[in-house]
Design a protein around this motif. Structure first.
Motif, PDB file in Angstrom:
ATOM      1  N   SER A  72      -2.376 -60.955  77.639  1.00  0.00           N
ATOM      2  CA  SER A  72      -3.140 -60.773  78.873  1.00  0.00           C
ATOM      3  C   SER A  72      -3.427 -59.299  79.133  1.00  0.00           C
ATOM      4  O   SER A  72      -4.545 -58.921  79.500  1.00  0.00           O
ATOM      5  CB  SER A  72      -2.369 -61.370  80.059  1.00  0.00           C
ATOM      6  OG  SER A  72      -3.090 -61.215  81.259  1.00  0.00           O
ATOM      7  N   THR A  76      -7.126 -57.545  79.226  1.00  0.00           N
ATOM      8  CA  THR A  76      -7.574 -56.762  80.378  1.00  0.00           C
ATOM      9  C   THR A  76      -7.976 -55.351  79.958  1.00  0.00           C
ATOM     10  O   THR A  76      -9.046 -54.860  80.343  1.00  0.00           O
ATOM     11  CB  THR A  76      -6.467 -56.716  81.450  1.00  0.00           C
ATOM     12  OG1 THR A  76      -6.180 -58.050  81.862  1.00  0.00           O
ATOM     13  CG2 THR A  76      -6.889 -55.885  82.647  1.00  0.00           C
ATOM     14  N   GLU A  77      -7.137 -54.705  79.163  1.00  0.00           N
ATOM     15  CA  GLU A  77      -7.443 -53.346  78.718  1.00  0.00           C
ATOM     16  C   GLU A  77      -8.729 -53.307  77.894  1.00  0.00           C
ATOM     17  O   GLU A  77      -9.532 -52.381  78.040  1.00  0.00           O
ATOM     18  CB  GLU A  77      -6.281 -52.785  77.899  1.00  0.00           C
ATOM     19  CG  GLU A  77      -5.062 -52.476  78.738  1.00  0.00           C
ATOM     20  CD  GLU A  77      -3.836 -52.082  77.922  1.00  0.00           C
ATOM     21  OE1 GLU A  77      -3.865 -52.211  76.669  1.00  0.00           O
ATOM     22  OE2 GLU A  77      -2.849 -51.648  78.541  1.00  0.00           O
ATOM     23  N   VAL A  80     -11.808 -53.821  80.329  1.00  0.00           N
ATOM     24  CA  VAL A  80     -12.031 -52.632  81.157  1.00  0.00           C
ATOM     25  C   VAL A  80     -12.554 -51.475  80.314  1.00  0.00           C
ATOM     26  O   VAL A  80     -13.480 -50.766  80.711  1.00  0.00           O
ATOM     27  CB  VAL A  80     -10.740 -52.254  81.916  1.00  0.00           C
ATOM     28  CG1 VAL A  80     -10.866 -50.900  82.579  1.00  0.00           C
ATOM     29  CG2 VAL A  80     -10.412 -53.323  82.948  1.00  0.00           C
ATOM     30  N   SER A  83     -16.317 -51.825  79.660  1.00  0.00           N
ATOM     31  CA  SER A  83     -17.239 -52.044  80.777  1.00  0.00           C
ATOM     32  C   SER A  83     -18.253 -50.900  80.834  1.00  0.00           C
ATOM     33  O   SER A  83     -17.898 -49.739  80.663  1.00  0.00           O
ATOM     34  CB  SER A  83     -16.484 -52.165  82.100  1.00  0.00           C
ATOM     35  OG  SER A  83     -15.806 -50.976  82.405  1.00  0.00           O
ATOM     36  N   ALA A  96     -18.955 -57.304  78.572  1.00  0.00           N
ATOM     37  CA  ALA A  96     -17.735 -58.115  78.622  1.00  0.00           C
ATOM     38  C   ALA A  96     -17.699 -59.102  77.470  1.00  0.00           C
ATOM     39  O   ALA A  96     -16.662 -59.281  76.826  1.00  0.00           O
ATOM     40  CB  ALA A  96     -17.638 -58.839  79.964  1.00  0.00           C
ATOM     41  N   LYS A 135      -5.251 -63.047  86.071  1.00  0.00           N
ATOM     42  CA  LYS A 135      -5.579 -61.641  85.783  1.00  0.00           C
ATOM     43  C   LYS A 135      -6.969 -61.519  85.186  1.00  0.00           C
ATOM     44  O   LYS A 135      -7.736 -60.618  85.547  1.00  0.00           O
ATOM     45  CB  LYS A 135      -4.519 -61.043  84.841  1.00  0.00           C
ATOM     46  CG  LYS A 135      -4.755 -59.585  84.523  1.00  0.00           C
ATOM     47  CD  LYS A 135      -4.678 -58.733  85.764  1.00  0.00           C
ATOM     48  CE  LYS A 135      -4.886 -57.279  85.446  1.00  0.00           C
ATOM     49  NZ  LYS A 135      -5.152 -56.496  86.645  1.00  0.00           N
ATOM     50  N   GLN A 136      -7.320 -62.432  84.292  1.00  0.00           N
ATOM     51  CA  GLN A 136      -8.641 -62.361  83.667  1.00  0.00           C
ATOM     52  C   GLN A 136      -9.740 -62.678  84.680  1.00  0.00           C
ATOM     53  O   GLN A 136     -10.788 -62.032  84.678  1.00  0.00           O
ATOM     54  CB  GLN A 136      -8.730 -63.283  82.450  1.00  0.00           C
ATOM     55  CG  GLN A 136      -7.725 -62.979  81.348  1.00  0.00           C
ATOM     56  CD  GLN A 136      -7.453 -61.507  81.110  1.00  0.00           C
ATOM     57  OE1 GLN A 136      -8.369 -60.724  80.885  1.00  0.00           O
ATOM     58  NE2 GLN A 136      -6.187 -61.116  81.171  1.00  0.00           N
ATOM     59  N   ASP A 138      -9.598 -62.100  87.895  1.00  0.00           N
ATOM     60  CA  ASP A 138      -9.684 -60.904  88.742  1.00  0.00           C
ATOM     61  C   ASP A 138     -10.431 -59.776  88.026  1.00  0.00           C
ATOM     62  O   ASP A 138     -11.316 -59.139  88.598  1.00  0.00           O
ATOM     63  CB  ASP A 138      -8.274 -60.454  89.129  1.00  0.00           C
ATOM     64  CG  ASP A 138      -8.293 -59.329  90.136  1.00  0.00           C
ATOM     65  OD1 ASP A 138      -9.027 -59.440  91.142  1.00  0.00           O
ATOM     66  OD2 ASP A 138      -7.575 -58.330  89.919  1.00  0.00           O
ATOM     67  N   THR A 139     -10.103 -59.551  86.768  1.00  0.00           N
ATOM     68  CA  THR A 139     -10.752 -58.477  85.998  1.00  0.00           C
ATOM     69  C   THR A 139     -12.236 -58.756  85.818  1.00  0.00           C
ATOM     70  O   THR A 139     -13.072 -57.876  86.044  1.00  0.00           O
ATOM     71  CB  THR A 139     -10.075 -58.321  84.611  1.00  0.00           C
ATOM     72  OG1 THR A 139      -8.697 -58.013  84.823  1.00  0.00           O
ATOM     73  CG2 THR A 139     -10.732 -57.230  83.790  1.00  0.00           C
ATOM     74  N   GLN A 142     -14.160 -58.283  88.989  1.00  0.00           N
ATOM     75  CA  GLN A 142     -14.389 -56.863  89.259  1.00  0.00           C
ATOM     76  C   GLN A 142     -15.523 -56.311  88.397  1.00  0.00           C
ATOM     77  O   GLN A 142     -16.311 -55.489  88.856  1.00  0.00           O
ATOM     78  CB  GLN A 142     -13.119 -56.055  89.025  1.00  0.00           C
ATOM     79  CG  GLN A 142     -12.055 -56.287  90.067  1.00  0.00           C
ATOM     80  CD  GLN A 142     -10.769 -55.546  89.739  1.00  0.00           C
ATOM     81  OE1 GLN A 142     -10.759 -54.602  88.966  1.00  0.00           O
ATOM     82  NE2 GLN A 142      -9.665 -55.983  90.340  1.00  0.00           N
ATOM     83  N   LEU A 143     -15.601 -56.774  87.162  1.00  0.00           N
ATOM     84  CA  LEU A 143     -16.641 -56.284  86.247  1.00  0.00           C
ATOM     85  C   LEU A 143     -18.007 -56.894  86.520  1.00  0.00           C
ATOM     86  O   LEU A 143     -19.022 -56.211  86.398  1.00  0.00           O
ATOM     87  CB  LEU A 143     -16.243 -56.557  84.792  1.00  0.00           C
ATOM     88  CG  LEU A 143     -14.994 -55.842  84.289  1.00  0.00           C
ATOM     89  CD1 LEU A 143     -14.629 -56.339  82.905  1.00  0.00           C
ATOM     90  CD2 LEU A 143     -15.207 -54.333  84.288  1.00  0.00           C
TER      91      LEU A 143
END
Length: 182
Positions: A72, A76-77, A80, A83, A96, A135-136, A138-139, A142-143
Motif C-alpha cells: 500500500s 501510494t508513493e 504521488v 502526479s 495515475a 489509502k488508495q 484517499d490518494t 486527492q489526485l
C-alpha cells in the motif's frame, strides 16, 4: 534471493530483517498466495530460521498483513511521485494510470494484490486490505478530485489488472483486442 541479511549482532538487526522478509514475502505470496505459501518457504528464501521469522511476526496472517501495508505504501508513493504538476483535465488520470501500469509491470506486485483480495477471509488480512483500499481511494481522490473519477480509476485499474496478468497485449485475438483497446 533478496538483499543480504545483516549479520547477527549488528546494529541494523530487526528493522532491516523485517524489510528483507517483507520484500521476499511479496515474491513468495505472489506465487502461491496466502493459503499456498508456508512461513518455512519465506524463511528459507530470506535465509533466516522459521523461529526467527515468528519472533518478528507472530503468525503468517500478521506477516501477510504487513506485506499488504508495505505494498500500500509503495502504491501510494508511486502514484504521488507520478502526479502531474499541470496539464489538462485528463492529465491526472493519465498520469495515475501510467504510474499504476509501471507499478504492476512487476508481476509480483500485481499477483500479490490479487491474492490479497482472495485472502480477506482472514481477519487481519481483511483489515489490512481495507486499509490499503482506503489509502488508495484517499490518494486517488486527492489526485483526481472527485468520487466519480475515483470509481472510473478503480474500474479501469481492474481491467488493467486482467489485461496484465493474462498477458493480453501479446494475444492477437479479437476478444483480447477489445479488452486492450487496440
Amino acid at each position: 534471493m533478496t538483499d543480504a541479511m545483516p549479520a547477527a549482532g549488528t546494529s541494523t538487526k530487526s528493522d532491516q530483517r523485517r524489510r528483507t522478509i517483507v520484500a521476499a514475502a511479496v515474491e513468495c505470496f505472489a506465487q502461491k498466495g496466502f493459503y499456498g505459501t508456508t512461513t518455512h518457504e519465506i524463511a528459507d528464501w530470506v535465509g533466516v530460521s522459521q523461529p526467527y521469522l515468528y519472533r518478528l511476526y507472530p503468525n503468517k496472517e500478521a506477516l501477510f498483513a504487513a506485506v499488504v501495508d508495505h505494498v500500500s505504501v509503495v502504491m501510494t508513493e508511486t502514484l504521488v511521485a507520478h502526479s502531474p504538476a499541470s496539464g489538462g483535465a485528463e492529465a491526472p488520470l493519465d498520469a495515475a494510470r501510467g504510474a499504476y501500469a509501471a507499478l504492476v509491470a512487476d508481476r509480483n506486485i500485481l499477483r500479490f494484490l490479487m491474492h490479497a483480495n482472495c485472502a480477506v477471509g482472514e481477519p487481519l488480512v481483511a483489515e489490512a486490505v481495507r486499509r490499503c483500499y482506503a489509502k488508495q481511494v484517499d490518494t486517488v481522490r486527492q489526485l483526481l478530485g472527485d468520487d466519480d473519477a475515483v470509481r472510473r480509476w478503480f474500474g479501469a485499474g481492474m481491467l488493467d489488472n486482467v489485461v496484465a496478468v493474462l498477458g493480453l497485449a501479446d494475444i492477437d485475438e479479437p476478444w483480447a483486442h477489445v479488452l486492450t483497446a487496440r
